[in-house]
Enzyme design. Structure first.
Site, PDB file in Angstrom:
ATOM      1  N   GLY A   1      16.899  79.315 -62.561  1.00  0.00           N
ATOM      2  CA  GLY A   1      16.973  80.755 -62.785  1.00  0.00           C
ATOM      3  C   GLY A   1      17.370  81.081 -64.215  1.00  0.00           C
ATOM      4  O   GLY A   1      18.216  80.413 -64.802  1.00  0.00           O
TER       5      GLY A   1
ATOM      6  N   ARG B   1      18.713  78.780 -79.636  1.00  0.00           N
ATOM      7  CA  ARG B   1      18.866  79.027 -81.081  1.00  0.00           C
ATOM      8  C   ARG B   1      19.922  78.110 -81.684  1.00  0.00           C
ATOM      9  O   ARG B   1      19.729  77.527 -82.760  1.00  0.00           O
ATOM     10  CB  ARG B   1      19.241  80.493 -81.295  1.00  0.00           C
ATOM     11  CG  ARG B   1      19.609  80.886 -82.721  1.00  0.00           C
ATOM     12  CD  ARG B   1      19.995  82.357 -82.741  1.00  0.00           C
ATOM     13  NE  ARG B   1      20.400  82.829 -84.062  1.00  0.00           N
ATOM     14  CZ  ARG B   1      21.639  82.781 -84.534  1.00  0.00           C
ATOM     15  NH1 ARG B   1      22.610  82.260 -83.772  1.00  0.00           N
ATOM     16  NH2 ARG B   1      21.927  83.219 -85.739  1.00  0.00           N
ATOM     17  N   ALA B   2      21.041  77.963 -80.976  1.00  0.00           N
ATOM     18  CA  ALA B   2      22.127  77.120 -81.488  1.00  0.00           C
ATOM     19  C   ALA B   2      21.702  75.654 -81.543  1.00  0.00           C
ATOM     20  O   ALA B   2      22.037  74.931 -82.495  1.00  0.00           O
ATOM     21  CB  ALA B   2      23.360  77.284 -80.605  1.00  0.00           C
TER      22      ALA B   2
ATOM     23  N   ARG C   1      19.205  75.281 -84.592  1.00  0.00           N
ATOM     24  CA  ARG C   1      19.812  75.420 -85.923  1.00  0.00           C
ATOM     25  C   ARG C   1      20.868  74.353 -86.201  1.00  0.00           C
ATOM     26  O   ARG C   1      21.013  73.909 -87.341  1.00  0.00           O
ATOM     27  CB  ARG C   1      20.367  76.834 -86.081  1.00  0.00           C
ATOM     28  CG  ARG C   1      19.229  77.854 -86.056  1.00  0.00           C
ATOM     29  CD  ARG C   1      19.599  79.202 -86.563  1.00  0.00           C
ATOM     30  NE  ARG C   1      18.407  80.033 -86.709  1.00  0.00           N
ATOM     31  CZ  ARG C   1      18.403  81.270 -87.172  1.00  0.00           C
ATOM     32  NH1 ARG C   1      19.539  81.830 -87.548  1.00  0.00           N
ATOM     33  NH2 ARG C   1      17.268  81.943 -87.272  1.00  0.00           N
TER      34      ARG C   1
ATOM     35  N   ARG D   1      10.532  76.340 -61.459  1.00  0.00           N
ATOM     36  CA  ARG D   1      11.125  75.377 -60.527  1.00  0.00           C
ATOM     37  C   ARG D   1      10.047  74.336 -60.210  1.00  0.00           C
ATOM     38  O   ARG D   1       8.996  74.663 -59.672  1.00  0.00           O
ATOM     39  CB  ARG D   1      11.615  76.078 -59.264  1.00  0.00           C
ATOM     40  CG  ARG D   1      12.681  77.136 -59.566  1.00  0.00           C
ATOM     41  CD  ARG D   1      13.306  77.695 -58.311  1.00  0.00           C
ATOM     42  NE  ARG D   1      14.172  78.828 -58.588  1.00  0.00           N
ATOM     43  CZ  ARG D   1      15.432  78.746 -59.007  1.00  0.00           C
ATOM     44  NH1 ARG D   1      15.967  77.544 -59.201  1.00  0.00           N
ATOM     45  NH2 ARG D   1      16.161  79.826 -59.233  1.00  0.00           N
TER      46      ARG D   1
ATOM     47  N   ASP E   1      23.015  73.691 -61.418  1.00  0.00           N
ATOM     48  CA  ASP E   1      23.195  72.392 -60.771  1.00  0.00           C
ATOM     49  C   ASP E   1      21.876  71.717 -60.411  1.00  0.00           C
ATOM     50  O   ASP E   1      21.754  70.496 -60.514  1.00  0.00           O
ATOM     51  CB  ASP E   1      24.105  72.512 -59.540  1.00  0.00           C
ATOM     52  CG  ASP E   1      23.524  73.398 -58.444  1.00  0.00           C
ATOM     53  OD1 ASP E   1      22.603  74.178 -58.740  1.00  0.00           O
ATOM     54  OD2 ASP E   1      24.007  73.305 -57.307  1.00  0.00           O
TER      55      ASP E   1
ATOM     56  N   SER F   1      19.093  71.936 -62.077  1.00  0.00           N
ATOM     57  CA  SER F   1      18.579  71.402 -63.344  1.00  0.00           C
ATOM     58  C   SER F   1      19.332  70.137 -63.747  1.00  0.00           C
ATOM     59  O   SER F   1      18.739  69.178 -64.266  1.00  0.00           O
ATOM     60  CB  SER F   1      18.717  72.457 -64.444  1.00  0.00           C
ATOM     61  OG  SER F   1      18.073  73.659 -64.076  1.00  0.00           O
TER      62      SER F   1
ATOM     63  N   THR G   1      23.845  79.685 -65.976  1.00  0.00           N
ATOM     64  CA  THR G   1      23.635  80.281 -64.658  1.00  0.00           C
ATOM     65  C   THR G   1      24.594  81.442 -64.496  1.00  0.00           C
ATOM     66  O   THR G   1      25.779  81.330 -64.850  1.00  0.00           O
ATOM     67  CB  THR G   1      23.863  79.265 -63.518  1.00  0.00           C
ATOM     68  OG1 THR G   1      23.913  79.965 -62.264  1.00  0.00           O
ATOM     69  CG2 THR G   1      25.149  78.495 -63.695  1.00  0.00           C
TER      70      THR G   1
ATOM     71  N   ASP H   1      25.861  82.546 -61.852  1.00  0.00           N
ATOM     72  CA  ASP H   1      26.783  82.392 -60.720  1.00  0.00           C
ATOM     73  C   ASP H   1      28.154  81.846 -61.101  1.00  0.00           C
ATOM     74  O   ASP H   1      29.102  81.951 -60.317  1.00  0.00           O
ATOM     75  CB  ASP H   1      26.162  81.483 -59.656  1.00  0.00           C
ATOM     76  CG  ASP H   1      25.013  82.145 -58.919  1.00  0.00           C
ATOM     77  OD1 ASP H   1      24.900  83.379 -59.007  1.00  0.00           O
ATOM     78  OD2 ASP H   1      24.239  81.430 -58.264  1.00  0.00           O
TER      79      ASP H   1
ATOM     80  N   ASP I   1      29.229  78.844 -61.145  1.00  0.00           N
ATOM     81  CA  ASP I   1      29.642  77.965 -60.054  1.00  0.00           C
ATOM     82  C   ASP I   1      29.660  76.487 -60.415  1.00  0.00           C
ATOM     83  O   ASP I   1      29.729  75.635 -59.515  1.00  0.00           O
ATOM     84  CB  ASP I   1      28.733  78.187 -58.841  1.00  0.00           C
ATOM     85  CG  ASP I   1      27.260  77.920 -59.150  1.00  0.00           C
ATOM     86  OD1 ASP I   1      26.910  77.771 -60.340  1.00  0.00           O
ATOM     87  OD2 ASP I   1      26.457  77.874 -58.204  1.00  0.00           O
TER      88      ASP I   1
ATOM     89  N   ARG J   1      24.879  83.099 -54.276  1.00  0.00           N
ATOM     90  CA  ARG J   1      24.430  82.467 -53.035  1.00  0.00           C
ATOM     91  C   ARG J   1      25.504  81.574 -52.427  1.00  0.00           C
ATOM     92  O   ARG J   1      25.687  81.546 -51.217  1.00  0.00           O
ATOM     93  CB  ARG J   1      23.177  81.618 -53.315  1.00  0.00           C
ATOM     94  CG  ARG J   1      22.137  81.718 -52.245  1.00  0.00           C
ATOM     95  CD  ARG J   1      20.863  80.989 -52.603  1.00  0.00           C
ATOM     96  NE  ARG J   1      20.797  80.501 -53.963  1.00  0.00           N
ATOM     97  CZ  ARG J   1      19.864  79.672 -54.410  1.00  0.00           C
ATOM     98  NH1 ARG J   1      18.931  79.254 -53.591  1.00  0.00           N
ATOM     99  NH2 ARG J   1      19.831  79.266 -55.647  1.00  0.00           N
TER     100      ARG J   1
ATOM    101  N   GLY K   1      37.109  98.772 -58.798  1.00  0.00           N
ATOM    102  CA  GLY K   1      38.014  99.456 -57.892  1.00  0.00           C
ATOM    103  C   GLY K   1      37.531  99.493 -56.456  1.00  0.00           C
ATOM    104  O   GLY K   1      37.730 100.493 -55.744  1.00  0.00           O
TER     105      GLY K   1
ATOM    106  N   GLN L   1      20.504  91.616 -62.191  1.00  0.00           N
ATOM    107  CA  GLN L   1      21.689  90.987 -62.788  1.00  0.00           C
ATOM    108  C   GLN L   1      21.342  89.837 -63.720  1.00  0.00           C
ATOM    109  O   GLN L   1      22.175  89.406 -64.512  1.00  0.00           O
ATOM    110  CB  GLN L   1      22.618  90.492 -61.680  1.00  0.00           C
ATOM    111  CG  GLN L   1      23.203  91.607 -60.839  1.00  0.00           C
ATOM    112  CD  GLN L   1      23.656  91.119 -59.481  1.00  0.00           C
ATOM    113  OE1 GLN L   1      24.799  90.715 -59.307  1.00  0.00           O
ATOM    114  NE2 GLN L   1      22.755  91.131 -58.512  1.00  0.00           N
TER     115      GLN L   1
END
Length: 334
Positions: free
Chosen positions: A24, A34-35, A38, A85, A116, A118, A139, A141, A143, A185, A199, A266
């Site tokens: 994802g 980019r990092a 470079r 995927r 995970d 990947s 990711t 998540d 996680d 998930r 809140g 998101q």
């Protein structure tokens, strides 16, 4: 283990690395690409960009990329290398073809930006073919064990929170209960942080599969206190999801509810500054890890420093939600 941030000037003679994004997409992946490009260029190392993740690696969809190819990408969501995927990568034959493509391109090491799933693919490539691999946690998540935060998490929280704020306005206007489902998930990190920042009156996460019946009493108490509307946050991995929670509230209180599932919104959008900085640091660290001869590890950020965690630990060890924040959510919902 957190290690000192001192790096040696390419003692292993690294000349060319490859980079791909897999699974994802997450805001900040482009900043990480980019990092990598470079940092490698700064150290006299060429970079091969692999399009469409492991699927592209299996198919040989690769090209040399340089600093100008990643100009004006740090602020862009998604991934310029695209992602997919791959079913072919799940077979030893598929991974063997990908390893051969890397050798044909004279690549000395591979950097995989993803989650995970990947990292499983990268780990098997190293185990079966001895190919140096470094994982970069990308990711929403959050996680993955071994890093305080993953690339994309901060932006996903801000995106979800913006939606919650808007839904609270309309919920208050119509005196309704909104049950809002956010991504997660198997992990409730997004849900928990959004619940506190937004809140919310209650939050449901996979890590605590408490009975949904409890929300009925919470809503009744809120009504007794004079609250005409409520916000309930549910992580998608909670059993029954937002629809199940909404049904329980309606059946238990008779109150009108509305379900809003935020979904893939998101994942998109311009990465916030925290994700850009995190991605930049981890992309740089991934190149230095290969230069230092490391392999089969994920670069992460723990306590402000760079960590190197064996890839298999990122999915074998469990990363719990912040229990102090969970307690805080309960305390402040009165």
């Amino acid at each position: 283990m957190i290690e000192p941030q001192t790096y040696h000037p390419n003692p292993n003679g690294l000349k060319r690395v490859a980079v791909l994004t897999s699974g994802g997409d997450a805001p900040g992946m482009n900043a990480a690409i980019r990092a990598v490009v470079r940092t490698a260029t700064h150290n006299g190392i060429e970079v091969v960009g692999v399009r469409r993740g492991f699927q592209g690696l299996h198919e040989g969809d690769m090209a040399l990329i340089g600093p100008r190819d990643v100009a004006n990408t740090i602020q862009r969501g998604g991934t310029i290398l695209l992602t997919a995927r791959s079913h072919t990568w799940r077979s030893p034959e598929g991974r063997a073809k990908g390893a051969q493509n890397l050798r044909d391109w004279q690549v000395d090491g591979l950097i995989v930006i993803g989650g995970d799933g990947s990292f499983h693919g990268a780990h098997y490539l190293q185990q079966e073919h001895g190919f140096p691999v470094i994982g970069v946690p990308g990711t929403i998540d959050n996680d993955l064990y071994g890093t305080d935060h993953t690339i994309g998490y901060f932006t996903a929280v801000e995106t979800a929170l913006d939606a919650v704020d808007k839904l609270r306005d309309t919920g208050a206007s119509h005196e309704r209960i909104f049950v809002i489902e956010v991504m997660g998930r198997h992990a409730g990190h997004i849900a928990l942080e959004v619940a506190v920042a937004g809140g919310a009156e209650e939050v449901f996460i996979p890590e605590d599969a408490k009975p949904v019946d409890g929300v009925v009493e919470i809503v009744k108490q809120s009504l007794a206190k004079g609250k005409a509307s409520s916000i309930i946050i549910v992580a998608e991995g909670y059993p029954g999801g937002a629809e199940g929670v909404s049904k329980a509230i309606h059946e238990g209180t008779g109150q009108e509810t509305r379900v809003s599932i935020l979904g893939h919104i998101q994942r998109g959008g311009t990465p916030v500054s925290s994700d850009r900085v995190l991605a930049s640091r981890l992309g740089e660290a991934a190149v230095y890890a290969l230069m230092d001869g490391k392999s089969d590890v994920m670069v992460g950020r723990q306590g402000g420093g760079i960590s190197h965690i064996p890839l298999h630990e990122t999915w074998e060890k469990r990363k719990d939600v912040n229990r102090d924040l969970y307690r805080c959510a309960k305390t402040l919902s009165v």
